[in-house]
Design a protein around this motif. Structure first.
Motif, PDB file in Angstrom:
ATOM      1  N   ARG A 120      -3.659   6.784   6.048  1.00  0.00           N
ATOM      2  CA  ARG A 120      -4.508   7.463   7.178  1.00  0.00           C
ATOM      3  C   ARG A 120      -3.642   7.641   8.593  1.00  0.00           C
ATOM      4  NH1 ARG A 120      -9.922   7.822   5.928  1.00  0.00           N
ATOM      5  NH2 ARG A 120     -10.546   6.524   3.995  1.00  0.00           N
ATOM      6  N   MET A 121      -4.145   8.507   9.406  1.00  0.00           N
ATOM      7  CA  MET A 121      -3.445   8.608  10.554  1.00  0.00           C
ATOM      8  C   MET A 121      -3.401   7.139  11.288  1.00  0.00           C
ATOM      9  SD  MET A 121      -2.333  10.734  13.106  1.00  0.00           S
ATOM     10  CE  MET A 121      -3.099  12.268  12.680  1.00  0.00           C
ATOM     11  N   THR A 150       0.887  -1.214  -0.028  1.00  0.00           N
ATOM     12  CA  THR A 150       0.020   0.002   0.138  1.00  0.00           C
ATOM     13  C   THR A 150       0.808   1.285   0.177  1.00  0.00           C
ATOM     14  OG1 THR A 150      -1.587  -1.025   1.334  1.00  0.00           O
ATOM     15  CG2 THR A 150      -1.889   1.400   1.208  1.00  0.00           C
ATOM     16  N   ASP A 151       0.423   2.134  -0.779  1.00  0.00           N
ATOM     17  CA  ASP A 151       1.216   3.365  -0.969  1.00  0.00           C
ATOM     18  C   ASP A 151       1.248   4.178   0.221  1.00  0.00           C
ATOM     19  OD1 ASP A 151       2.495   5.876  -1.870  1.00  0.00           O
ATOM     20  OD2 ASP A 151       1.665   5.891  -3.495  1.00  0.00           O
ATOM     21  N   ARG A 211       5.178   5.354   9.097  1.00  0.00           N
ATOM     22  CA  ARG A 211       4.348   4.639   8.201  1.00  0.00           C
ATOM     23  C   ARG A 211       4.002   3.207   8.434  1.00  0.00           C
ATOM     24  NH1 ARG A 211       3.424   9.473   7.627  1.00  0.00           N
ATOM     25  NH2 ARG A 211       3.772  10.528   5.917  1.00  0.00           N
ATOM     26  N   GLY A 212       4.894   2.631   9.395  1.00  0.00           N
ATOM     27  CA  GLY A 212       4.587   1.349   9.809  1.00  0.00           C
ATOM     28  C   GLY A 212       4.784   0.359   8.805  1.00  0.00           C
ATOM     29  N   THR A 231       0.387  12.985   6.011  1.00  0.00           N
ATOM     30  CA  THR A 231       0.117  12.539   4.462  1.00  0.00           C
ATOM     31  C   THR A 231      -1.374  13.381   4.200  1.00  0.00           C
ATOM     32  OG1 THR A 231      -1.622  10.939   5.411  1.00  0.00           O
ATOM     33  CG2 THR A 231       0.665  10.172   4.913  1.00  0.00           C
ATOM     34  N   VAL A 232      -1.588  12.984   2.879  1.00  0.00           N
ATOM     35  CA  VAL A 232      -2.795  13.921   2.532  1.00  0.00           C
ATOM     36  C   VAL A 232      -4.041  13.682   3.515  1.00  0.00           C
ATOM     37  CG1 VAL A 232      -4.501  14.009   0.533  1.00  0.00           C
ATOM     38  CG2 VAL A 232      -1.970  13.774   0.088  1.00  0.00           C
TER      39      VAL A 232
END
Length: 387
Positions: free
Chosen positions: A18-19, A12-13, A237-238, A157-158
C-alpha cells in the motif's frame, strides 16, 4: 505481522504494498513540478485586467518597469495561449530526454525553464518579453507533466496506482488554487511581478529537495545500474521483500529490449486498422478522452475566468479596482472546487472503477457546459459562475 530475515526485512511481497510514507514523500517531491505547473496556469488569471487593461490606474514607470503592459484582449489571449503551446513543445522533448538523463535529473534540469520563464515575466517591459516568458514557462509545464507522471507510475504498486494516478492532477490544481489565493493580494501594480517570480522560487526549492529522493528503479534497471535500482526500490518499499518486484522489473526491461528489434507499425497503419490486432477502437477512445478534456473548456476557465466573469457581471472600471472583485473571488472558488473534485475522484477511483467515474464526470461536465452557454446567451452572470 510478517516475519523478517536477519537484515530486518519483511517477507511481505512489495508488489502488493500500500501507499507508505516514503512513497508519498518521494511522489510529493516530484509533484512540486506539478504545483509549479498549476501556479503558472493560475497566476495569470486574476491580475489579467490589471496587466492588460491597466485597471489599477494609468500606466506609470518605476525604476525602468511599467505598471502594466497594455494590449488588446485578442493579443492578451495570444500571449496567455503561448503557455500551452510551449507545453506542447516541452512534451515532445520530455520522453527522449527523460530516458537519457533519468526522471529525477530531468526534473532538476527542467526547473531551469521555470526559473527563466519566471524571470522573463516578472521583469517584463514589453509584450514580446511577457510572451517569451509564458512560452518558456510552458516548456517547463510540458516536460513536468510527462516526467512527473512517469516517475510516479514507475514507483507505484497495484494498490497505490489509483492514488498516484490522480496525484499529479491534484497537485496542478493545488498550484492553481494557491496562485489564485496569493493573487488576491498581489493583483496590483507593481505587485503582480512578484506573483510571477514565485514560480522561480518554487523551482529552486524543488531542485534542492530532489537531491534527497531516489531515481526511478525502472530507469536504473533499463540503464543497467542494477545495484542502484535495488537500493532505490528498497528505499521506496521500506522493509518489504522486493526480490519478486525486482525480477518483474528485469523481465519487463528485457522484454522491451527484445521488442526493439521488431518492426513497429506506423501511425497510418494503426489508424487504418492494418495491424495484427485492430487497435483503432482503443486509440480513438484514448484520443477522444484526451481531446474531450480540452474541449470541456477547463483550461480556458483557468486562464480567463476573471475576465469572463467580470464581463458577465458587468463590472465597471471603478469596481474592477476594488480588489477583490466578485469575479476574482468566484475564480478562487472555482480553483478550490476543482481540487476537491480531484481528491474525491482519487478516493473512489479504485472502488467504483475508471469507466464509471468517466461516465459520471463527463455527464456532469456536459450539463455545466450547457448551463454556461445558456447563461451567457441570456446574460445571467450567476448561472455562468455556478456552472
Amino acid at each position: 505481522m510478517a516475519e523478517g530475515d536477519e537484515r530486518g526485512l519483511s517477507h511481505t511481497d512489495s508488489r502488493y504494498a500500500r501507499m507508505n510514507r516514503a512513497l508519498f514523500l518521494f511522489a510529493a517531491t516530484a509533484a512540486v513540478s506539478s504545483i509549479n505547473y498549476g501556479w503558472i496556469i493560475g497566476s495569470i488569471n486574476i491580475p489579467a485586467l490589471v496587466i492588460e487593461e491597466c485597471a489599477g490606474g494609468p500606466m506609470t514607470w518605476t525604476n525602468g518597469f511599467p505598471s502594466c503592459i497594455p494590449m488588446s484582449s485578442t493579443l492578451w489571449g495570444l500571449v496567455v495561449g503561448l503557455t500551452p503551446l510551449g507545453a506542447w513543445a516541452g512534451s515532445l522533448l520530455s520522453g527522449i530526454a527523460a530516458d537519457r538523463f533519468g526522471r529525477k535529473r530531468m526534473l532538476m534540469y527542467n526547473n531551469a525553464f521555470f526559473v527563466a520563464g519566471a524571470l522573463l515575466a516578472c521583469l517584463t517591459t514589453s509584450i514580446v518579453q511577457l510572451a517569451a516568458g509564458r512560452f518558456v514557462s510552458g516548456i517547463g509545464c510540458g516536460i513536468a507533466a510527462n516526467v512527473v507522471s512517469t516517475y510516479c507510475s514507475e514507483m507505484s504498486t497495484v494498490r497505490s496506482r489509483g492514488f498516484l494516478g490522480g496525484f499529479q492532477q491534484l497537485m496542478i490544481l493545488v498550484g492553481v488554487f494557491l496562485s489564485q489565493v496569493v493573487s488576491i493580494g498581489l493583483s496590483k501594480a507593481p505587485l503582480w511581478r512578484a506573483l510571477f517570480s514565485i514560480s522561480a522560487a518554487i523551482a529552486i526549492v524543488q531542485t534542492l529537495l530532489l537531491l534527497l529522493i531516489p531515481e526511478s528503479p525502472k530507469f536504473l534497471t533499463s540503464a543497467g545500474r542494477l545495484d542502484e535500482a535495488r537500493a532505490s526500490l528498497q528505499r521506496i518499499r521500506g522493509g518489504m521483500d522486493i526480490s519478486l518486484e525486482l525480477d518483474d522489473l528485469l523481465t519487463t526491461v528485457e522484454s522491451g529490449r527484445q521488442n526493439e528489434h521488431i518492426p513497429q507499425p506506423t501511425m497510418w497503419q494503426v489508424l487504418t486498422g492494418k495491424t495484427e490486432i485492430d487497435l483503432r477502437h482503443l486509440v480513438f477512445c484514448a484520443l477522444f478522452l484526451m481531446l474531450s478534456q480540452q474541449w470541456s473548456g477547463a483550461k480556458g476557465v483557468m486562464f480567463y475566468s476573471t475576465e469572463i466573469l467580470s464581463d458577465r457581471f458587468h463590472l465597471t472600471a471603478d469596481e474592477v479596482k476594488e480588489i477583490p472583485t466578485i469575479a476574482q473571488l468566484l475564480t478562487l472558488g472555482i480553483g478550490g472546487i476543482g481540487a476537491v473534485a480531484v481528491i474525491i475522484g482519487m478516493n473512489i477511483l479504485d472502488k467504483v472503477g475508471r469507466r464509471s467515474v468517466l461516465i459520471v464526470s463527463s455527464f456532469a461536465t456536459s450539463i455545466c457546459a450547457a448551463l454556461i452557454v445558456v447563461g451567457s446567451a441570456l446574460d445571467i452572470g450567476p448561472m455562468v459562475a455556478t456552472s
